[in-house]
Motif scaffolding. Structure first.
Motif, PDB file in Angstrom:
ATOM      1  N   PHE A  23      66.548  96.088  76.384  1.00  0.00           N
ATOM      2  CA  PHE A  23      65.966  97.317  75.852  1.00  0.00           C
ATOM      3  C   PHE A  23      66.548  97.660  74.479  1.00  0.00           C
ATOM      4  O   PHE A  23      65.861  98.218  73.621  1.00  0.00           O
ATOM      5  CB  PHE A  23      66.190  98.463  76.840  1.00  0.00           C
ATOM      6  N   VAL A  24      67.821  97.311  74.268  1.00  0.00           N
ATOM      7  CA  VAL A  24      68.423  97.469  72.948  1.00  0.00           C
ATOM      8  C   VAL A  24      67.659  96.627  71.929  1.00  0.00           C
ATOM      9  O   VAL A  24      67.345  97.071  70.821  1.00  0.00           O
ATOM     10  CB  VAL A  24      69.909  97.044  72.965  1.00  0.00           C
ATOM     11  N   THR A  27      64.365  98.196  70.793  1.00  0.00           N
ATOM     12  CA  THR A  27      64.569  99.366  69.935  1.00  0.00           C
ATOM     13  C   THR A  27      65.014  98.964  68.540  1.00  0.00           C
ATOM     14  O   THR A  27      64.477  99.442  67.528  1.00  0.00           O
ATOM     15  CB  THR A  27      65.609 100.303  70.561  1.00  0.00           C
ATOM     16  N   LEU A  30      62.199  97.196  66.663  1.00  0.00           N
ATOM     17  CA  LEU A  30      61.166  98.131  66.219  1.00  0.00           C
ATOM     18  C   LEU A  30      61.605  98.864  64.967  1.00  0.00           C
ATOM     19  O   LEU A  30      60.846  98.970  63.989  1.00  0.00           O
ATOM     20  CB  LEU A  30      60.848  99.130  67.340  1.00  0.00           C
ATOM     21  N   PHE A  31      62.825  99.358  64.970  1.00  0.00           N
ATOM     22  CA  PHE A  31      63.323 100.102  63.816  1.00  0.00           C
ATOM     23  C   PHE A  31      63.445  99.187  62.603  1.00  0.00           C
ATOM     24  O   PHE A  31      63.099  99.564  61.483  1.00  0.00           O
ATOM     25  CB  PHE A  31      64.669 100.741  64.149  1.00  0.00           C
ATOM     26  N   THR A  63      67.393 108.180  68.550  1.00  0.00           N
ATOM     27  CA  THR A  63      66.878 106.883  68.986  1.00  0.00           C
ATOM     28  C   THR A  63      67.974 106.132  69.738  1.00  0.00           C
ATOM     29  O   THR A  63      69.114 106.072  69.278  1.00  0.00           O
ATOM     30  CB  THR A  63      66.421 106.044  67.787  1.00  0.00           C
ATOM     31  N   PRO A  64      67.661 105.569  70.904  1.00  0.00           N
ATOM     32  CA  PRO A  64      68.689 104.851  71.676  1.00  0.00           C
ATOM     33  C   PRO A  64      69.347 103.762  70.844  1.00  0.00           C
ATOM     34  O   PRO A  64      68.705 103.089  70.042  1.00  0.00           O
ATOM     35  CB  PRO A  64      67.891 104.253  72.840  1.00  0.00           C
ATOM     36  N   ASP A  96      74.789 103.272  72.146  1.00  0.00           N
ATOM     37  CA  ASP A  96      74.359 102.205  73.052  1.00  0.00           C
ATOM     38  C   ASP A  96      74.481 102.611  74.520  1.00  0.00           C
ATOM     39  O   ASP A  96      73.852 102.004  75.388  1.00  0.00           O
ATOM     40  CB  ASP A  96      75.193 100.939  72.801  1.00  0.00           C
ATOM     41  N   PHE A  99      71.237 103.347  76.628  1.00  0.00           N
ATOM     42  CA  PHE A  99      70.476 102.348  77.366  1.00  0.00           C
ATOM     43  C   PHE A  99      70.948 102.260  78.817  1.00  0.00           C
ATOM     44  O   PHE A  99      70.162 102.012  79.729  1.00  0.00           O
ATOM     45  CB  PHE A  99      70.603 100.987  76.683  1.00  0.00           C
ATOM     46  N   THR A 281      72.034  93.349  68.758  1.00  0.00           N
ATOM     47  CA  THR A 281      71.991  93.388  70.216  1.00  0.00           C
ATOM     48  C   THR A 281      73.085  92.522  70.831  1.00  0.00           C
ATOM     49  O   THR A 281      73.645  92.867  71.872  1.00  0.00           O
ATOM     50  CB  THR A 281      70.619  92.924  70.716  1.00  0.00           C
TER      51      THR A 281
END
Length: 404
Positions: A23-24, A27, A30-31, A63-64, A96, A99, A281
């Motif tokens: 999931f990290v 994110t 995407l950023f 944002t995570p 972090d 998450f 990540t």
């Protein structure tokens, strides 16, 4: 006893990547992709709309992970955003550990980070509007240790100066650039590029497994190899963590982006964007595994009842959560998030830590202006103490609130 040690290690290696790192990756990617596509145009818009800066900073921090918050620190150093924006960003920073909470206790995470966001917006605008004694704190910190820069970031009590930002005006921020490859071995370069490709395959597989894990209500997944769901869960999790360790400790010298946690305004191409997301990540994965083991081993081997200790602490629990947030980085916060997911600490402590923690975003600021970093940390701790203690006094400890 040996079986317990091995089981905890394998489960932590597997679960950390599937439940958190996958999931990290989404994110951060995407950023990073937004940065790549906009070519820095969003940054220029932010510079032109000063009144929106603390609100945008809080959104970025929310944002995570630390990606959004990390991006704001170079902007502050370059004179683009205000000191109140920095405070708002750091207060809202989910880090972090978000998450872990969102995967294992999503309801608790949503409430904790919503409270942190509101606190960030209010406190950020208050710092820019009335100062809240920032100048006095700035001078007090300056007496404790001579700053390495002029400390101008918090001069004038944190108030905007006429005609522009009140922050430093550096021509460049070399500390915040992403490193190029430093290794020269053709073999290790190719091996690292292969590992990077395999890492993304593992990340995609782990993301699918992680989504299914949440959709099924976070059940216990047996550790085994095979073609079924549990087998894929184990293979992608273990492979992803192993590849993350290789990329972080070896591969970064041959594919670049070695200084994790130092953001850029833009990326040159899609390959660089993917590489940056994977390296960020991988760094998180190393910390997640360390945090899992630091929590699980003492609890299992020493038969600790962390919940009983936290319950006995009373109001000291949220105070401790806020104090823990003073430590830069995400490792200690991940440990605390893991403990909350296990029902070991109260919701008030989780919320206090969510407000106080600065994550990896503080490191670029420390590198340029230590005094501003210390002052900002103090200002993120104040609302953490107020909110954490207030929640505990009004609603009680709320152990296990929102845990799946």
């Amino acid at each position: 006893m040996l079986d317990v040690v091995v089981d905890i290690f394998v489960a932590s290696v597997r679960d950390g990547f599937v439940q958190v790192s996958a999931f990290v990756a989404v994110t951060v990617l995407l950023f990073s992709y937004v940065q790549y596509k906009t070519d820095g145009r969003l940054i220029q818009k932010l510079r032109e709309h000063e009144r929106a800066q603390p609100f945008v900073g809080a959104l970025m921090g929310l944002t995570p992970g630390c990606g959004g918050a990390i991006v704001m620190m170079p902007l502050y150093v370059r004179g683009t955003v205000s000191f109140g924006t920095v405070v708002a960003t750091l207060i809202a920073t989910a880090g972090d550990s978000a998450f872990v909470i969102l995967a294992l206790a999503p309801e608790a995470g949503l409430y904790a980070y919503a409270i942190a966001f509101v606190s960030a917006v209010v406190f950020g605008y208050a710092v820019d509007t009335v100062g809240l004694g920032v100048g006095r704190v700035d001078r007090a910190v300056g007496r404790l240790e001579t700053a390495v820069t002029d400390g101008g970031a918090v001069a004038n009590g944190g108030l905007p100066t006429p005609g522009g930002s009140q922050v430093h005006h550096y021509e460049a921020a070399e500390c915040c650039e992403v490193d190029a490859p430093t290794g020269e071995s053709p073999l290790l370069t190719r091996l690292s590029e292969l590992a990077l490709g395999l890492w993304w395959i593992a990340a995609v597989g782990a993301l699918v497994a992680g989504v299914l894990y949440l959709a099924r209500g976070a059940p216990d997944v047996p550790i085994r190899l095979g073609l079924d769901y549990a087998g894929a869960f184990t293979v992608f999790g273990v492979a992803g963590t192993a590849l993350s360790f290789y990329l972080y400790f070896v591969g970064r010298r041959y594919v670049g982006h070695g200084h994790v946690g130092r953001g850029r305004d833009t990326f040159a191409n899609v390959t660089e964007t993917l590489t940056h997301a994977a390296m960020e990540t991988s760094f998180v994965t190393v910390w997640v595994l360390a945090a899992y083991l630091l929590y699980e081993y003492p609890v299992a081997l020493l038969n600790l009842d962390v919940a009983a200790i936290a319950a006995a602490a009373g109001l000291l629990a949220p105070i401790a959560g806020a104090a823990l947030g003073l430590i830069p980085g995400c490792g200690p916060q991940i440990v605390l998030a893991t403990a909350y997911a296990e029902g070991a600490i109260p919701f008030s402590a989780l919320t206090a830590n969510a407000i106080s923690q600065d994550g990896d975003a503080l490191f670029p600021l420390i590198a340029i202006d230590k005094k501003a970093a210390v002052v900002a940390s103090i200002y993120t701790t104040i609302p953490a103490l107020l909110v954490g203690v207030g929640l505990h006094a009004l609603f009680g400890p709320m152990f296990g609130f929102g845990v799946l």
